[in-house]
Design a protein around this motif. Structure first.
Motif, mmCIF file in Angstrom:
data_model
loop_
_atom_site.group_PDB
_atom_site.id
_atom_site.type_symbol
_atom_site.label_atom_id
_atom_site.label_comp_id
_atom_site.label_asym_id
_atom_site.label_seq_id
_atom_site.Cartn_x
_atom_site.Cartn_y
_atom_site.Cartn_z
ATOM 1 N N HIS A 217 19.893 45.596 19.586
ATOM 2 C CA HIS A 217 21.256 46.147 19.538
ATOM 3 C C HIS A 217 21.299 47.201 18.429
ATOM 4 O O HIS A 217 21.520 46.879 17.257
ATOM 5 C CB HIS A 217 22.277 45.044 19.272
ATOM 6 C CG HIS A 217 22.077 43.828 20.136
ATOM 7 N ND1 HIS A 217 22.371 43.812 21.483
ATOM 8 C CD2 HIS A 217 21.576 42.593 19.847
ATOM 9 C CE1 HIS A 217 22.077 42.627 21.985
ATOM 10 N NE2 HIS A 217 21.593 41.876 21.016
ATOM 11 N N GLU A 221 22.823 55.256 13.136
ATOM 12 C CA GLU A 221 23.272 56.532 13.679
ATOM 13 C C GLU A 221 23.018 57.639 12.662
ATOM 14 O O GLU A 221 22.818 57.386 11.477
ATOM 15 C CB GLU A 221 24.756 56.481 14.026
ATOM 16 C CG GLU A 221 25.669 56.153 12.859
ATOM 17 C CD GLU A 221 27.132 56.078 13.256
ATOM 18 O OE1 GLU A 221 27.979 56.143 12.357
ATOM 19 O OE2 GLU A 221 27.416 55.962 14.463
ATOM 20 N N ASP A 240 22.048 59.218 18.236
ATOM 21 C CA ASP A 240 23.413 59.366 18.754
ATOM 22 C C ASP A 240 23.537 58.520 20.016
ATOM 23 O O ASP A 240 22.612 57.790 20.388
ATOM 24 C CB ASP A 240 23.731 60.839 19.020
ATOM 25 C CG ASP A 240 22.717 61.516 19.931
ATOM 26 O OD1 ASP A 240 21.959 60.787 20.622
ATOM 27 O OD2 ASP A 240 22.659 62.761 19.977
ATOM 28 N N ALA A 241 24.661 58.614 20.673
ATOM 29 C CA ALA A 241 24.917 57.789 21.867
ATOM 30 C C ALA A 241 23.877 58.045 22.954
ATOM 31 O O ALA A 241 23.421 57.111 23.630
ATOM 32 C CB ALA A 241 26.317 58.059 22.397
ATOM 33 N N ARG A 242 23.483 59.281 23.097
ATOM 34 C CA ARG A 242 22.496 59.621 24.135
ATOM 35 C C ARG A 242 21.139 58.992 23.816
ATOM 36 O O ARG A 242 20.475 58.450 24.703
ATOM 37 C CB ARG A 242 22.373 61.135 24.233
ATOM 38 C CG ARG A 242 21.386 61.608 25.287
ATOM 39 C CD ARG A 242 21.360 63.120 25.335
ATOM 40 N NE ARG A 242 20.395 63.591 26.309
ATOM 41 C CZ ARG A 242 20.125 64.873 26.533
ATOM 42 N NH1 ARG A 242 20.779 65.808 25.839
ATOM 43 N NH2 ARG A 242 19.224 65.219 27.425
ATOM 44 N N ILE A 244 20.577 56.341 21.952
ATOM 45 C CA ILE A 244 20.674 54.883 22.095
ATOM 46 C C ILE A 244 20.609 54.477 23.556
ATOM 47 O O ILE A 244 19.935 53.505 23.922
ATOM 48 C CB ILE A 244 21.969 54.367 21.435
ATOM 49 C CG1 ILE A 244 21.889 54.551 19.913
ATOM 50 C CG2 ILE A 244 22.210 52.894 21.778
ATOM 51 C CD1 ILE A 244 23.176 54.216 19.185
ATOM 52 N N ASP A 245 21.297 55.243 24.419
ATOM 53 C CA ASP A 245 21.276 54.944 25.853
ATOM 54 C C ASP A 245 19.853 55.060 26.408
ATOM 55 O O ASP A 245 19.408 54.211 27.193
ATOM 56 C CB ASP A 245 22.214 55.898 26.592
ATOM 57 C CG ASP A 245 22.232 55.633 28.086
ATOM 58 O OD1 ASP A 245 22.666 54.535 28.493
ATOM 59 O OD2 ASP A 245 21.784 56.513 28.855
ATOM 60 N N HIS A 246 19.128 56.091 25.979
ATOM 61 C CA HIS A 246 17.741 56.280 26.431
ATOM 62 C C HIS A 246 16.858 55.126 25.946
ATOM 63 O O HIS A 246 16.034 54.601 26.706
ATOM 64 C CB HIS A 246 17.206 57.610 25.901
ATOM 65 C CG HIS A 246 15.784 57.871 26.275
ATOM 66 N ND1 HIS A 246 15.386 58.218 27.553
ATOM 67 C CD2 HIS A 246 14.634 57.810 25.530
ATOM 68 C CE1 HIS A 246 14.067 58.360 27.580
ATOM 69 N NE2 HIS A 246 13.589 58.118 26.366
ATOM 70 N N TYR A 247 17.037 54.727 24.701
ATOM 71 C CA TYR A 247 16.267 53.619 24.128
ATOM 72 C C TYR A 247 16.512 52.331 24.917
ATOM 73 O O TYR A 247 15.559 51.607 25.253
ATOM 74 C CB TYR A 247 16.657 53.416 22.667
ATOM 75 C CG TYR A 247 16.059 52.185 22.026
ATOM 76 C CD1 TYR A 247 14.786 52.211 21.470
ATOM 77 C CD2 TYR A 247 16.777 50.980 21.977
ATOM 78 C CE1 TYR A 247 14.228 51.079 20.883
ATOM 79 C CE2 TYR A 247 16.231 49.839 21.398
ATOM 80 C CZ TYR A 247 14.963 49.902 20.855
ATOM 81 O OH TYR A 247 14.417 48.770 20.289
ATOM 82 N N GLU A 248 17.765 52.034 25.212
ATOM 83 C CA GLU A 248 18.097 50.793 25.923
ATOM 84 C C GLU A 248 17.522 50.788 27.330
ATOM 85 O O GLU A 248 17.057 49.749 27.814
ATOM 86 C CB GLU A 248 19.609 50.605 25.944
ATOM 87 C CG GLU A 248 20.186 50.277 24.570
ATOM 88 C CD GLU A 248 21.696 50.163 24.581
ATOM 89 O OE1 GLU A 248 22.326 50.613 25.573
ATOM 90 O OE2 GLU A 248 22.249 49.623 23.594
ATOM 91 N N ARG A 249 17.538 51.947 27.998
ATOM 92 C CA ARG A 249 16.962 52.022 29.344
ATOM 93 C C ARG A 249 15.451 51.801 29.308
ATOM 94 O O ARG A 249 14.889 51.099 30.160
ATOM 95 C CB ARG A 249 17.290 53.369 29.985
ATOM 96 C CG ARG A 249 18.709 53.430 30.556
ATOM 97 C CD ARG A 249 18.969 54.678 31.376
ATOM 98 N NE ARG A 249 19.241 55.840 30.526
ATOM 99 C CZ ARG A 249 18.403 56.847 30.341
ATOM 100 N NH1 ARG A 249 17.215 56.854 30.936
ATOM 101 N NH2 ARG A 249 18.726 57.867 29.573
ATOM 102 N N ASN A 252 14.759 48.062 28.624
ATOM 103 C CA ASN A 252 14.958 47.262 29.842
ATOM 104 C C ASN A 252 13.791 47.458 30.810
ATOM 105 O O ASN A 252 13.335 46.500 31.456
ATOM 106 C CB ASN A 252 16.271 47.641 30.525
ATOM 107 C CG ASN A 252 17.481 47.159 29.752
ATOM 108 O OD1 ASN A 252 17.402 46.192 28.991
ATOM 109 N ND2 ASN A 252 18.605 47.829 29.919
#
Length: 292
Positions: A217, A221, A240-242, A244-249, A252
């Motif tokens: 989690h 930032e 940044d948000a982008r 973090i989103d790439h990292y989480e994908r 997974n």
């Protein structure tokens, strides 16, 4: 470390095996050999010297031939636990190193409590092996061994697995954060090769993927300088948000690949959060590794 109440609850469980034991030491696992346990296996024709107490007279009355009842012999199985002691494991407010110790302790207790032979390995130093059997009275040796582990430097998991002592069918438990670029490179497929090797050795692979809550989690930032704890190489990036989103994908995608790899080799994969309550982690998340 875990308390006595935890281990009392754990004593009701047993590790799942995928191969029958072939060792000659007495234990609680069903063997490929025939013996004198209470579980019936098969009939065979009487041979001179057989124990007449195992003669089945009902079969003789029907077929007019002498047959012996055979039973499954109970042998000890081997449970091998490999702990990643590289520097990356010593990370997190609730560290992956402490989680690794707790997971290794839980699996070791299960093995000893069910009269299996336990082999504990330090992935960074495979010559530093602890081999114990004889039941839960030997568990104190395990705790002392785990307490002395030092988390530093680098570990080569594939090389470590190939250095294991092969003592027949059993379970091999890998406890690691799997932060080894070569191992998880999709082009080399080293992770899949590792699982194939374990299957060839008649081992049920159990992968306990340890991660810190901060890795699962992301809350960081801004512009950051990241330093690899093992190689000390540096990386500067903006979180940044982008990002973090790439990292989480990608995370997974990685965990799904690891899970599928284990499923294909009759094994089990569990993602273990170092910040999670140990009772929930061991008695709920780890249910896939038990014979229940």
């Amino acid at each position: 470390m875990l308390d006595s109440t935890f281990y009392d609850t754990l004593s009701r469980l047993q590790l799942r095996m995928s191969h029958k034991s072939s060792l000659n030491m007495a234990g609680n696992r069903k063997s490929v050999q025939k013996g004198i346990s209470a579980e019936f296996s098969d009939f065979r024709e009487y041979m001179p010297g057989d124990d007449l107490r195992r003669m089945d007279w009902n079969v003789y009355a029907r077929l007019d031939k002498l047959y012996i009842r055979e039973y499954m012999e109970e042998k000890e199985a081997v449970v091998s636990v490999l702990v990643d002691t590289s520097a990356s494991m010593d990370y997190g407010a609730e560290s992956k190193a402490e989680l690794a110790r707790d997971l290794a302790a839980a699996v070791s207790f299960l093995a000893l409590n069910n009269m299996d032979r336990l082999q504990l390995y330090d992935m960074k130093d495979m010559g530093r092996r602890l081999s114990v059997s004889g039941g839960r009275n030997a568990f104190a040796k395990v705790l002392r061994w785990l307490e002395r582990l030092s988390f530093s430097g680098e570990a080569d998991m594939l090389s470590a697995v190939k250095k294991m002592q092969r003592r027949g069918p059993g379970v091999t438990v890998l406890i690691s954060d799997f932060l080894h670029p070569d191992l998880l490179d999709e082009n080399t497929k080293s992770y899949e090769k590792l699982l194939q090797y374990l299957d060839y050795c008649k081992q049920r692979p159990v992968v306990l993927h340890t991660m810190a809550s901060e890795e699962l989690h992301i809350t960081l930032e801004g512009a950051l300088n990241l330093i690899d704890s093992e190689t000390e190489s540096k990386l500067r990036l903006t979180v940044d948000a982008r990002a973090i989103d790439h990292y989480e994908r990608e995370l997974n995608r990685l965990t799904e690949r690891m899970r599928k790899g284990c499923a294909g080799g009759r094994g089990a994969y569990v993602l273990c959060d170092a910040g999670k309550d140990r009772n929930q982690l061991v008695f709920q998340d780890l249910r896939v590794i038990y014979d229940i």
